[in-house]
Design a protein around this motif. Sequence first.
Motif, PDB file in Angstrom:
ATOM      1  N   GLU A  19       0.828  -1.203   0.000  1.00  0.00           N
ATOM      2  CA  GLU A  19       0.000   0.000   0.000  1.00  0.00           C
ATOM      3  C   GLU A  19       0.872   1.267   0.000  1.00  0.00           C
ATOM      4  O   GLU A  19       0.600   2.211  -0.750  1.00  0.00           O
ATOM      5  N   ILE A  20       1.918   1.257   0.801  1.00  0.00           N
ATOM      6  CA  ILE A  20       2.837   2.407   0.840  1.00  0.00           C
ATOM      7  C   ILE A  20       3.444   2.632  -0.541  1.00  0.00           C
ATOM      8  O   ILE A  20       3.516   3.760  -1.030  1.00  0.00           O
ATOM      9  N   ASP A  21       3.873   1.547  -1.182  1.00  0.00           N
ATOM     10  CA  ASP A  21       4.461   1.672  -2.520  1.00  0.00           C
ATOM     11  C   ASP A  21       3.454   2.260  -3.514  1.00  0.00           C
ATOM     12  O   ASP A  21       3.809   3.112  -4.335  1.00  0.00           O
ATOM     13  N   GLU A  22       2.215   1.794  -3.440  1.00  0.00           N
ATOM     14  CA  GLU A  22       1.191   2.313  -4.358  1.00  0.00           C
ATOM     15  C   GLU A  22       0.915   3.790  -4.091  1.00  0.00           C
ATOM     16  O   GLU A  22       0.834   4.597  -5.016  1.00  0.00           O
ATOM     17  N   ILE A  23       0.791   4.145  -2.828  1.00  0.00           N
ATOM     18  CA  ILE A  23       0.554   5.549  -2.466  1.00  0.00           C
ATOM     19  C   ILE A  23       1.723   6.406  -2.930  1.00  0.00           C
ATOM     20  O   ILE A  23       1.535   7.438  -3.582  1.00  0.00           O
ATOM     21  N   PHE A  24       2.927   5.954  -2.615  1.00  0.00           N
ATOM     22  CA  PHE A  24       4.124   6.732  -2.950  1.00  0.00           C
ATOM     23  C   PHE A  24       4.285   6.904  -4.458  1.00  0.00           C
ATOM     24  O   PHE A  24       4.770   7.933  -4.930  1.00  0.00           O
ATOM     25  N   SER A  25       3.848   5.901  -5.220  1.00  0.00           N
ATOM     26  CA  SER A  25       3.975   5.980  -6.686  1.00  0.00           C
ATOM     27  C   SER A  25       3.101   7.081  -7.287  1.00  0.00           C
ATOM     28  O   SER A  25       3.335   7.513  -8.419  1.00  0.00           O
ATOM     29  N   LYS A  26       2.103   7.520  -6.561  1.00  0.00           N
ATOM     30  CA  LYS A  26       1.203   8.570  -7.062  1.00  0.00           C
ATOM     31  C   LYS A  26       1.651   9.973  -6.666  1.00  0.00           C
ATOM     32  O   LYS A  26       1.045  10.965  -7.059  1.00  0.00           O
ATOM     33  N   LEU A  27       2.694  10.049  -5.868  1.00  0.00           N
ATOM     34  CA  LEU A  27       3.216  11.346  -5.431  1.00  0.00           C
ATOM     35  C   LEU A  27       4.276  11.838  -6.404  1.00  0.00           C
ATOM     36  O   LEU A  27       5.003  11.046  -6.998  1.00  0.00           O
ATOM     37  N   THR A  28       4.353  13.144  -6.563  1.00  0.00           N
ATOM     38  CA  THR A  28       5.459  13.739  -7.316  1.00  0.00           C
ATOM     39  C   THR A  28       6.239  14.629  -6.361  1.00  0.00           C
ATOM     40  O   THR A  28       5.680  15.179  -5.404  1.00  0.00           O
ATOM     41  N   GLN A  29       7.509  14.746  -6.624  1.00  0.00           N
ATOM     42  CA  GLN A  29       8.377  15.568  -5.788  1.00  0.00           C
ATOM     43  C   GLN A  29       8.718  16.856  -6.519  1.00  0.00           C
ATOM     44  O   GLN A  29       8.932  16.851  -7.731  1.00  0.00           O
ATOM     45  N   GLN A  43      -5.545  31.252  -8.228  1.00  0.00           N
ATOM     46  CA  GLN A  43      -5.377  29.968  -8.911  1.00  0.00           C
ATOM     47  C   GLN A  43      -6.274  28.949  -8.214  1.00  0.00           C
ATOM     48  O   GLN A  43      -6.544  29.060  -7.016  1.00  0.00           O
ATOM     49  N   VAL A  44      -6.697  27.948  -8.962  1.00  0.00           N
ATOM     50  CA  VAL A  44      -7.426  26.841  -8.355  1.00  0.00           C
ATOM     51  C   VAL A  44      -6.394  25.869  -7.800  1.00  0.00           C
ATOM     52  O   VAL A  44      -5.470  25.454  -8.508  1.00  0.00           O
ATOM     53  N   CYS A  45      -6.534  25.532  -6.540  1.00  0.00           N
ATOM     54  CA  CYS A  45      -5.603  24.615  -5.880  1.00  0.00           C
ATOM     55  C   CYS A  45      -5.964  23.181  -6.269  1.00  0.00           C
ATOM     56  O   CYS A  45      -7.051  22.704  -5.968  1.00  0.00           O
ATOM     57  N   LYS A  46      -5.051  22.510  -6.936  1.00  0.00           N
ATOM     58  CA  LYS A  46      -5.288  21.143  -7.401  1.00  0.00           C
ATOM     59  C   LYS A  46      -4.448  20.128  -6.648  1.00  0.00           C
ATOM     60  O   LYS A  46      -4.472  18.946  -6.972  1.00  0.00           O
ATOM     61  N   SER A  47      -3.674  20.598  -5.644  1.00  0.00           N
ATOM     62  CA  SER A  47      -2.713  19.722  -4.986  1.00  0.00           C
ATOM     63  C   SER A  47      -2.743  19.864  -3.477  1.00  0.00           C
ATOM     64  O   SER A  47      -3.107  20.900  -2.939  1.00  0.00           O
ATOM     65  N   ASN A  48      -2.311  18.787  -2.851  1.00  0.00           N
ATOM     66  CA  ASN A  48      -2.080  18.745  -1.418  1.00  0.00           C
ATOM     67  C   ASN A  48      -0.593  18.475  -1.263  1.00  0.00           C
ATOM     68  O   ASN A  48      -0.059  17.563  -1.897  1.00  0.00           O
ATOM     69  N   TYR A  49       0.107  19.256  -0.440  1.00  0.00           N
ATOM     70  CA  TYR A  49       1.562  19.205  -0.360  1.00  0.00           C
ATOM     71  C   TYR A  49       2.020  18.662   0.985  1.00  0.00           C
ATOM     72  O   TYR A  49       1.616  19.171   2.029  1.00  0.00           O
ATOM     73  N   ALA A  73       3.733  26.166   7.750  1.00  0.00           N
ATOM     74  CA  ALA A  73       3.831  24.709   7.709  1.00  0.00           C
ATOM     75  C   ALA A  73       5.286  24.341   7.471  1.00  0.00           C
ATOM     76  O   ALA A  73       5.967  24.964   6.651  1.00  0.00           O
ATOM     77  N   LEU A  74       5.765  23.339   8.191  1.00  0.00           N
ATOM     78  CA  LEU A  74       7.139  22.897   8.049  1.00  0.00           C
ATOM     79  C   LEU A  74       7.191  21.382   7.894  1.00  0.00           C
ATOM     80  O   LEU A  74       6.168  20.755   7.647  1.00  0.00           O
ATOM     81  N   GLU A  75       8.373  20.829   8.030  1.00  0.00           N
ATOM     82  CA  GLU A  75       8.590  19.415   7.758  1.00  0.00           C
ATOM     83  C   GLU A  75       7.523  18.525   8.400  1.00  0.00           C
ATOM     84  O   GLU A  75       7.149  18.721   9.545  1.00  0.00           O
ATOM     85  N   ASN A  76       7.064  17.562   7.598  1.00  0.00           N
ATOM     86  CA  ASN A  76       6.087  16.544   8.001  1.00  0.00           C
ATOM     87  C   ASN A  76       4.674  17.087   8.206  1.00  0.00           C
ATOM     88  O   ASN A  76       3.841  16.428   8.814  1.00  0.00           O
ATOM     89  N   TRP A  77       4.410  18.273   7.689  1.00  0.00           N
ATOM     90  CA  TRP A  77       3.072  18.844   7.727  1.00  0.00           C
ATOM     91  C   TRP A  77       2.511  18.835   6.312  1.00  0.00           C
ATOM     92  O   TRP A  77       3.237  18.921   5.331  1.00  0.00           O
ATOM     93  N   TRP A  78       1.201  18.766   6.223  1.00  0.00           N
ATOM     94  CA  TRP A  78       0.487  18.912   4.960  1.00  0.00           C
ATOM     95  C   TRP A  78       0.022  20.352   4.843  1.00  0.00           C
ATOM     96  O   TRP A  78      -0.349  20.972   5.846  1.00  0.00           O
ATOM     97  N   VAL A  79      -0.001  20.865   3.638  1.00  0.00           N
ATOM     98  CA  VAL A  79      -0.512  22.210   3.417  1.00  0.00           C
ATOM     99  C   VAL A  79      -1.244  22.247   2.078  1.00  0.00           C
ATOM    100  O   VAL A  79      -0.831  21.609   1.108  1.00  0.00           O
ATOM    101  N   THR A  80      -2.352  22.959   2.071  1.00  0.00           N
ATOM    102  CA  THR A  80      -3.138  23.177   0.865  1.00  0.00           C
ATOM    103  C   THR A  80      -4.103  24.324   1.161  1.00  0.00           C
ATOM    104  O   THR A  80      -4.155  24.803   2.294  1.00  0.00           O
ATOM    105  N   ASN A  81      -4.837  24.771   0.192  1.00  0.00           N
ATOM    106  CA  ASN A  81      -5.970  25.645   0.461  1.00  0.00           C
ATOM    107  C   ASN A  81      -7.193  24.766   0.305  1.00  0.00           C
ATOM    108  O   ASN A  81      -7.608  24.440  -0.809  1.00  0.00           O
ATOM    109  N   ILE A 105       3.797  15.895  -3.704  1.00  0.00           N
ATOM    110  CA  ILE A 105       2.534  16.468  -4.154  1.00  0.00           C
ATOM    111  C   ILE A 105       1.542  15.368  -4.511  1.00  0.00           C
ATOM    112  O   ILE A 105       1.853  14.476  -5.292  1.00  0.00           O
ATOM    113  N   PHE A 106       0.358  15.473  -3.928  1.00  0.00           N
ATOM    114  CA  PHE A 106      -0.777  14.643  -4.316  1.00  0.00           C
ATOM    115  C   PHE A 106      -1.694  15.509  -5.157  1.00  0.00           C
ATOM    116  O   PHE A 106      -2.236  16.507  -4.667  1.00  0.00           O
TER     117      PHE A 106
END
Length: 188
Positions: A19-29, A43-49, A73-81, A105-106
């Motif tokens: 599951e981790i591998d599948e989730i990670f494969s959908k993320l971009t850096q 802008q329209v926010c299309k991502s969760n960081y 927001a800093l390391e290990n936090w999620w940020v989005t609008n 980025i998701f």
Amino acid sequence: MKSQFKKNITRYVEFNDVEIDEIFSKLTQKTFSKKDYLLKERQVCKSNYFIISGLVRSFYVDDKGSEKITQFALENWWVTNMESYIKKIPSYVSIQAIEKTTVLIFEKEELDKLFITIPKLERYFRIIIENMLIAIQRRNDIYLQMKSKDRYDDLISNFPAFAQRVPQYMIASYLEITPEYLSELRRK
């Protein structure tokens, strides 16, 4: 990076390696330089960081032209609008790197697909969003009712890294005080 992400995500919900591998494969850096925007107002926010390293701020510009910081927001936090992300409407805030920042980025569409194939991922994000809501309510209901000095002391005691990494004028904006008054508080 993958181990950092795995450690964070399994802190709240148990995932197996597949599951981790599948989730990670959908993320971009992506890495943003200091002052680069992850999201600009309108802008329209299309991502969760997910922040791997670095520090960002969310802010808007009021009708007087002053920047009002609503979140750091800093390391290990999620940020989005969240409003723009969910409703697919233009954002009223900007998200900007305060220092060089690397994120995972998701994209919303990918994350929505993963919620179907790995339902417990939706539980993970529910927990994250609940924690964000608690922080927002705390800031709105309690934090802003405190005296300026108490808000500053609370921020510094709970998030000491901010004092070292965030410019003082940004801390003042977040605390809704003037930079001059913040300097006075720091001297005392």
